[in-house]
Write a protein that holds these residues in place. Structure first.
Motif, PDB file in Angstrom:
ATOM      1  N   ARG A   4      -0.676   0.450  11.951  1.00 33.24           N
ATOM      2  CA  ARG A   4      -1.636   1.283  11.286  1.00 33.24           C
ATOM      3  C   ARG A   4      -2.953   1.709  12.226  1.00 33.24           C
ATOM      4  NH1 ARG A   4      -3.936  -3.100   7.860  1.00 33.24           N
ATOM      5  NH2 ARG A   4      -5.739  -3.625   8.713  1.00 33.24           N
TER       6      ARG A   4
ATOM      7  N   THR B   9     -10.596  -1.605  -1.175  1.00 30.83           N
ATOM      8  CA  THR B   9     -10.173  -0.234  -1.104  1.00 30.83           C
ATOM      9  C   THR B   9      -8.760  -0.486  -2.177  1.00 30.83           C
ATOM     10  OG1 THR B   9     -10.953   0.287   0.944  1.00 30.83           O
ATOM     11  CG2 THR B   9      -9.223   1.414   0.033  1.00 30.83           C
TER      12      THR B   9
ATOM     13  N   SER C  52      -5.182  -6.503  16.943  1.00 33.36           N
ATOM     14  CA  SER C  52      -6.048  -5.346  16.375  1.00 33.36           C
ATOM     15  C   SER C  52      -6.983  -4.964  17.483  1.00 33.36           C
ATOM     16  CB  SER C  52      -6.760  -5.798  15.047  1.00 33.36           C
ATOM     17  OG  SER C  52      -7.640  -4.595  14.710  1.00 33.36           O
TER      18      SER C  52
ATOM     19  N   TYR D  52      -0.173   5.588   9.099  1.00 34.98           N
ATOM     20  CA  TYR D  52       0.861   4.852   9.355  1.00 34.98           C
ATOM     21  C   TYR D  52       1.862   5.868  10.355  1.00 34.98           C
ATOM     22  CZ  TYR D  52      -0.770   1.238   6.281  1.00 34.98           C
ATOM     23  OH  TYR D  52      -1.478   0.618   5.469  1.00 34.98           O
TER      24      TYR D  52
ATOM     25  N   TYR E  39     -11.896   4.479  15.805  1.00 32.55           N
ATOM     26  CA  TYR E  39     -10.518   4.024  15.091  1.00 32.55           C
ATOM     27  C   TYR E  39     -10.121   2.669  15.562  1.00 32.55           C
ATOM     28  CZ  TYR E  39     -10.142   8.916  14.077  1.00 32.55           C
ATOM     29  OH  TYR E  39     -10.548  10.312  13.708  1.00 32.55           O
TER      30      TYR E  39
ATOM     31  N   TYR F 177      -5.833   1.280  -4.048  1.00 37.55           N
ATOM     32  CA  TYR F 177      -4.910   2.582  -3.572  1.00 37.55           C
ATOM     33  C   TYR F 177      -3.708   2.797  -5.034  1.00 37.55           C
ATOM     34  CZ  TYR F 177      -6.099   1.680   1.049  1.00 37.55           C
ATOM     35  OH  TYR F 177      -6.943   1.732   2.325  1.00 37.55           O
TER      36      TYR F 177
ATOM     37  N   GLN G 267      -5.638  11.144   6.863  1.00 39.55           N
ATOM     38  CA  GLN G 267      -5.838  10.059   6.012  1.00 39.55           C
ATOM     39  C   GLN G 267      -6.714   9.009   6.703  1.00 39.55           C
ATOM     40  OE1 GLN G 267      -1.725   8.752   4.811  1.00 39.55           O
ATOM     41  NE2 GLN G 267      -1.219  10.048   6.247  1.00 39.55           N
ATOM     42  N   SER G 268      -7.656   8.243   6.029  1.00 48.03           N
ATOM     43  CA  SER G 268      -8.442   7.395   6.705  1.00 48.03           C
ATOM     44  C   SER G 268      -7.558   6.163   7.165  1.00 48.03           C
ATOM     45  CB  SER G 268      -9.567   6.815   5.745  1.00 48.03           C
ATOM     46  OG  SER G 268      -9.157   6.371   4.707  1.00 48.03           O
ATOM     47  N   VAL G 269      -6.783   5.778   6.693  1.00 44.04           N
ATOM     48  CA  VAL G 269      -5.408   4.670   7.099  1.00 44.04           C
ATOM     49  C   VAL G 269      -4.212   5.601   7.331  1.00 44.04           C
ATOM     50  CG1 VAL G 269      -4.317   2.472   6.596  1.00 44.04           C
ATOM     51  CG2 VAL G 269      -6.766   2.889   5.929  1.00 44.04           C
TER      52      VAL G 269
ATOM     53  N   GLN H 114       0.653  -1.184   0.014  1.00 45.40           N
ATOM     54  CA  GLN H 114       0.297   0.065  -0.007  1.00 45.40           C
ATOM     55  C   GLN H 114       0.896   1.191  -0.122  1.00 45.40           C
ATOM     56  OE1 GLN H 114      -3.227  -0.138   2.916  1.00 45.40           O
ATOM     57  NE2 GLN H 114      -3.022   2.175   3.235  1.00 45.40           N
TER      58      GLN H 114
ATOM     59  N   GLU I 227      -6.741   2.852  11.828  1.00 46.54           N
ATOM     60  CA  GLU I 227      -7.653   2.925  10.599  1.00 46.54           C
ATOM     61  C   GLU I 227      -8.905   3.651  11.010  1.00 46.54           C
ATOM     62  OE1 GLU I 227      -9.132   0.215   7.082  1.00 46.54           O
ATOM     63  OE2 GLU I 227      -8.108  -0.834   8.428  1.00 46.54           O
TER      64      GLU I 227
ATOM     65  N   ASP J 181      -6.884  -3.776  -0.998  1.00 40.87           N
ATOM     66  CA  ASP J 181      -6.858  -4.223   0.387  1.00 40.87           C
ATOM     67  C   ASP J 181      -8.312  -4.812   0.274  1.00 40.87           C
ATOM     68  OD1 ASP J 181      -7.046  -4.591   2.962  1.00 40.87           O
ATOM     69  OD2 ASP J 181      -7.101  -2.579   3.635  1.00 40.87           O
TER      70      ASP J 181
END
Length: 838
Positions: free
Chosen positions: A834, A618, A793, A674, A749, A620, A670-672, A568, A836, A576
């Motif tokens: 990450r 998704t 997660s 890092y 998130y 990218y 950004q929605s995702v 990504q 998200e 994704d």
């Protein structure tokens, strides 16, 4: 005179002894802790290398099965430690690669669509083997064995039922059944490399169309040592035609795939040899290439051709077909590479009242599938001895033309299956080739007008646009309803026919969600990356194979990522998806407009994405360029065409995206996201991307290869503990910080980290979410000790959500939960971190 003793040098001698003892103790500790740890890392990295080589071995087996070309593959069975001066390594570790018995594959309740006596519902069985790599490491003692079986490559761990799939099954793909059997004996144990050659035994030249026998479903049973859970994972997305699966434990275990009845499946089989003691396939059944009902004028001749096949439906050369009729003469002495042998029938000078039967056979002809009978009509007007001036053939039913038409699911042996959409008047173009003539008048007819209601035209003249001496002609068939129909193309010289099976199917749906966003990934203020999502509105999985990208503005002339990695924002296209991510990484990018696909050349990585029914994926795209300069993509229309496979059929969906600025309405970010910077305690001078203002205030330990945290591509950053203050033996701790910035506003998130803890003994680490001052924001998640990469997660607390929405950033502290209380040194390898937006 009396001499007195002198002890003035004793303190120096004692100090030297103590210093030497300290060095010996330190060296012993280094030998006992650091050397094993370093060697374990060498072994771990070697194991990953071998897994990659065995993926190539698996692919070589599949290629050999389809092409008939031997494929040598090298596998590094062992590895070598770094050289040492004052410490000692154990013996060089090796490994073993060998074939292992697997068991019997069986196909039950399968009947051929067409004239193949061999496939008559009788259960057919085949022996196959597996291939296993067993490492012999000194330190990485819980390393997996890597196993190939039934097209699947997976890791298995001793004493557990845990399996990790490395390469998915290809046995069942929609209506396509592909079986690659492994035969032979191979065994190599070494600390070096071994080269294994895949040898073609029976190449998958032919396919056979099968359906279930009566009311019983077609049943495929595979021997396996892989777990039930792993099979469920690799069969995900096959529910369209998979009625049920059953798993039976035994020696070996078996998994049985029950395929839905009333469907037509295409079977392709092959056999590949490894090592020695490879057993060839023998002639098993006989079928006819020619029509078995022939006509000939009295006193003239007619030829016909039979084909010898093995039990895997593939041709067998060098076989002499038996014939005993007084009027039949072999034209060729034995079967050729296609398994064909041709015969000539010399008719008597007078008409015969009845057809003259001619029986051909192989072996002793005792089984019905070992014999083919030709019925020859000898009568005036019944035929001619002159060969046809040209022949008629439906165009490439198995590979190209008809098989490639929209809606055609499969074609094999003059039988094609077509899925009818909701449109009651679907159109299908049918093309016939005229071989040996530049033009001919061709009649098109059907035997069931309720299935094909119209042919346009029914009579036409073939054309030779290429000037090669052959010609072709097409007709458009209107498909009215499900059923079976025979389609005939005929001329004065020749006739060809094929069977079309029409099935009712659902109209596939892959829908753009209208959410395209332009994003700045380089930090230069230019939003040159784009992401958007699509929804799979189907009940079953789709496989996304190709994507076309065409900006409206022709000055936007290139898509090229600046990274040497894949993943990504590291590749031109990353998808994704929930079942399997897709990555298409092009070496040096490519000009726009462009197709990003599985078959193009110059790619570093090409993997299609698999998206389950009802789920979103998704996309990218990175990075759009205008004359080698990053192009801001906000409000720039881009036409996207997605090509995907659903239930064995290829479809396309075209739509236009107009990305909104990520810094526009709805807040920047950004929605995702890092990590963008870090803080550790390794160097007195700030490193690249290091920010000493990031919490915690008192850092411990080191972060290496920080930028690997910013992409999900399998390349890891390494968090290493460092000695801390304390009495007694040396203590090790970790207390490092990460900053994640430019996060988009959201109501929630998720924090995700993929990691592996390396070191002797067990130790837990944690990731703690804090603000800029190091104050807790209510989320702390354990990073547990593990023997392989795992993914952790956790949703962020409301305090953390509020802080991000207020500030667009958040901070993470990666720490040893025991901090100063651990006397073993560990490290954490982290693929990515990450945050998200929900």
């Amino acid at each position: 005179m009396r001499l007195w003793g002198d002890n003035r040098g004793q303190a120096i001698q004692i100090g030297a002894v103590l210093l030497f003892a300290t060095l010996i103790i330190a060296l012993s500790l280094y030998q006992a802790t650091v050397v094993p740890q370093n060697n374990k890392e060498v072994e771990f990295n070697h194991n990953l290398q071998v897994q990659d080589q065995l993926v190539e071995m698996r692919n070589a087996l599949v290629r050999t099965a389809g092409t008939g070309t031997a494929q040598p593959v090298s596998v590094t069975l062992g590895t070598q430690y770094a050289a040492r001066v004052f410490t000692v390594n154990p013996g060089r570790p090796g490994g073993t690669l060998e074939t292992v018995p697997l068991g019997t594959v069986s196909i039950a309740n399968a009947t051929a669509v067409g004239d193949y006596e061999y496939w008559n519902g009788t259960t057919r069985t085949y022996e196959t083997k597996g291939l296993v790599y067993r490492p012999g490491y000194n330190e990485y003692t819980n390393a997996p064995n890597t196993v190939y079986e039934n097209s699947v490559l997976y890791n298995t761990f001793e004493g557990t039922e845990n399996n990790t799939v490395l390469a998915d099954q290809s046995v069942l793909n929609g209506r396509q059944i592909t079986l690659v059997l492994v035969n032979g004996s191979y065994q190599e144990s070494s600390t070096g490399s071994a080269t294994l050659n895949t040898k073609p035994v029976s190449v998958s030249t032919n396919t056979v169309a099968l359906t279930n026998n009566g009311t019983d479903p077609l049943k495929l049973t595979l021997p396996t040592r892989m777990s039930w859970e792993a099979w469920n994972e690799t069969l995900d997305g096959q529910s369209a035609f998979l009625e049920q699966t059953t798993y039976t434990t035994g020696d070996p275990n078996t998994i049985t795939l029950w395929l839905k009845g009333g469907e037509t499946y295409t079977l392709r089989m092959a056999k590949v040899g490894l090592g020695t003691q490879i057993q060839d396939e023998q002639a098993t059944y006989l079928t006819s290439v020619s029509d078995t009902n022939l006509s000939v004028e009295p006193g003239e001749s007619v030829t016909f051709t039979a084909e010898v096949r093995d039990a895997l439906n593939n041709p067998v050369s060098g076989v002499v077909v038996n014939e005993s009729h007084s009027r039949v003469t072999p034209v060729t002495t034995a079967t050729d590479e296609s398994g064909h042998q041709t015969f000539r029938y010399d008719a008597p000078d007078v008409e015969l009242a009845d057809t003259d039967p001619v029986a051909l056979s192989i072996s002793d002809g005792s089984k019905s599938f070992q014999t083919v009978t030709y019925n020859i009509d000898v009568s005036t007007g019944g035929g001619t001895s002159e060969p046809n001036e040209y022949t008629v053939e439906w165009a490439d039913q198995s590979d190209g033309d008809i098989a490639d038409e929209q809606g055609v699911i499969s074609c094999a042996e003059s039988v094609c299956t077509y899925r009818l959409s909701d449109d009651p008047n679907s159109k299908l173009t049918l093309t016939a080739d005229i071989l040996g003539s530049t033009f001919a008048n061709v009649d098109f007819t059907v035997n069931n007008s309720s299935v094909i209601s119209n042919l346009n035209p029914t009579l036409d003249v073939s054309q030779d646009p290429d000037g090669d001496g052959d010609s072709s002609v097409s007709t458009e068939a209107t498909i009215a309803q499900p059923g079976v129909v025979s389609v005939v193309a005929s001329t004065t010289e020749d006739t060809d026919r094929f069977t079309l099976i029409v099935e009712q199917g659902e109209e596939p749906s892959l829908t753009y969600n209208g959410d395209a966003v332009a994003t700045d990934q380089s930090g230069d203020g230019t939003e040159s990356g784009v992401f958007f999502s699509v929804n799979n509105g189907n009940t079953d999985a789709v496989t996304i194979t190709d994507v076309r990208v065409e900006p409206d503005d022709t000055n936007i002339d290139e898509l090229s990522d600046p990274s040497g990695n894949q993943g990504q924002w590291q590749s031109e296209l990353h998808i994704d998806a929930d079942s399997r991510d897709g990555t298409f990484d092009i070496n040096n990018g490519d000009d726009l407009p462009m197709w990003v696909n599985q078959s193009g050349e110059g790619y570093n990585e090409q993997q299609s994405a698999i998206l389950s029914g009802g789920a979103d994926a998704t996309f990218y795209l990175y990075e759009f360029l205008d004359n080698n300069n990053p192009q801001d993509m906000a409000d720039e229309p881009v036409e996207i065409t997605v090509e995907y496979e659903y239930q064995g059929v290829t479809y396309t969906e075209t739509f236009t995206i107009t990305p909104e600025s990520e810094a526009g309405p709805g807040g920047p970010g950004q929605s995702v996201a890092y990590p963008t910077s870090f803080n550790d305690d390794e160097s007195p001078e700030p490193e690249t991307d290091e920010d000493e203002s990031i919490p915690p205030s008192g850092t411990i330990g080191d972060i290496e290869n920080f930028d690997n945290l910013q992409a999900e591509n399998g390349n890891s950053a390494v968090f290493t503990e460092a000695p801390t203050s304390g009495s007694g033996s040396t203590k090790y701790g970790l207390d490092t910080g990460l900053a994640v910035t430019n996060i988009a506003d959201s109501t929630g998130y998720d924090l995700t980290i993929r990691h592996w803890v390396l070191g002797s003994g067990n130790e837990d680490f944690s990731v703690r979410v804090v603000d800029a001052d190091g104050n807790n924001l209510g989320t702390t998640e354990t990073i547990p000790d593990s023997t392989e990469y795992i993914t952790t997660s956790v949703p962020l607390s409301q305090d953390a959500v509020d802080y991000i929405n207020d500030n667009g950033e958040v901070y993470l502290i990666i720490e040893d939960t025991s901090r100063n209380g651990d006397n073993t040194e560990h490290e954490i390898r982290v693929d990515y971190v990450r945050i998200e937006a929900a």
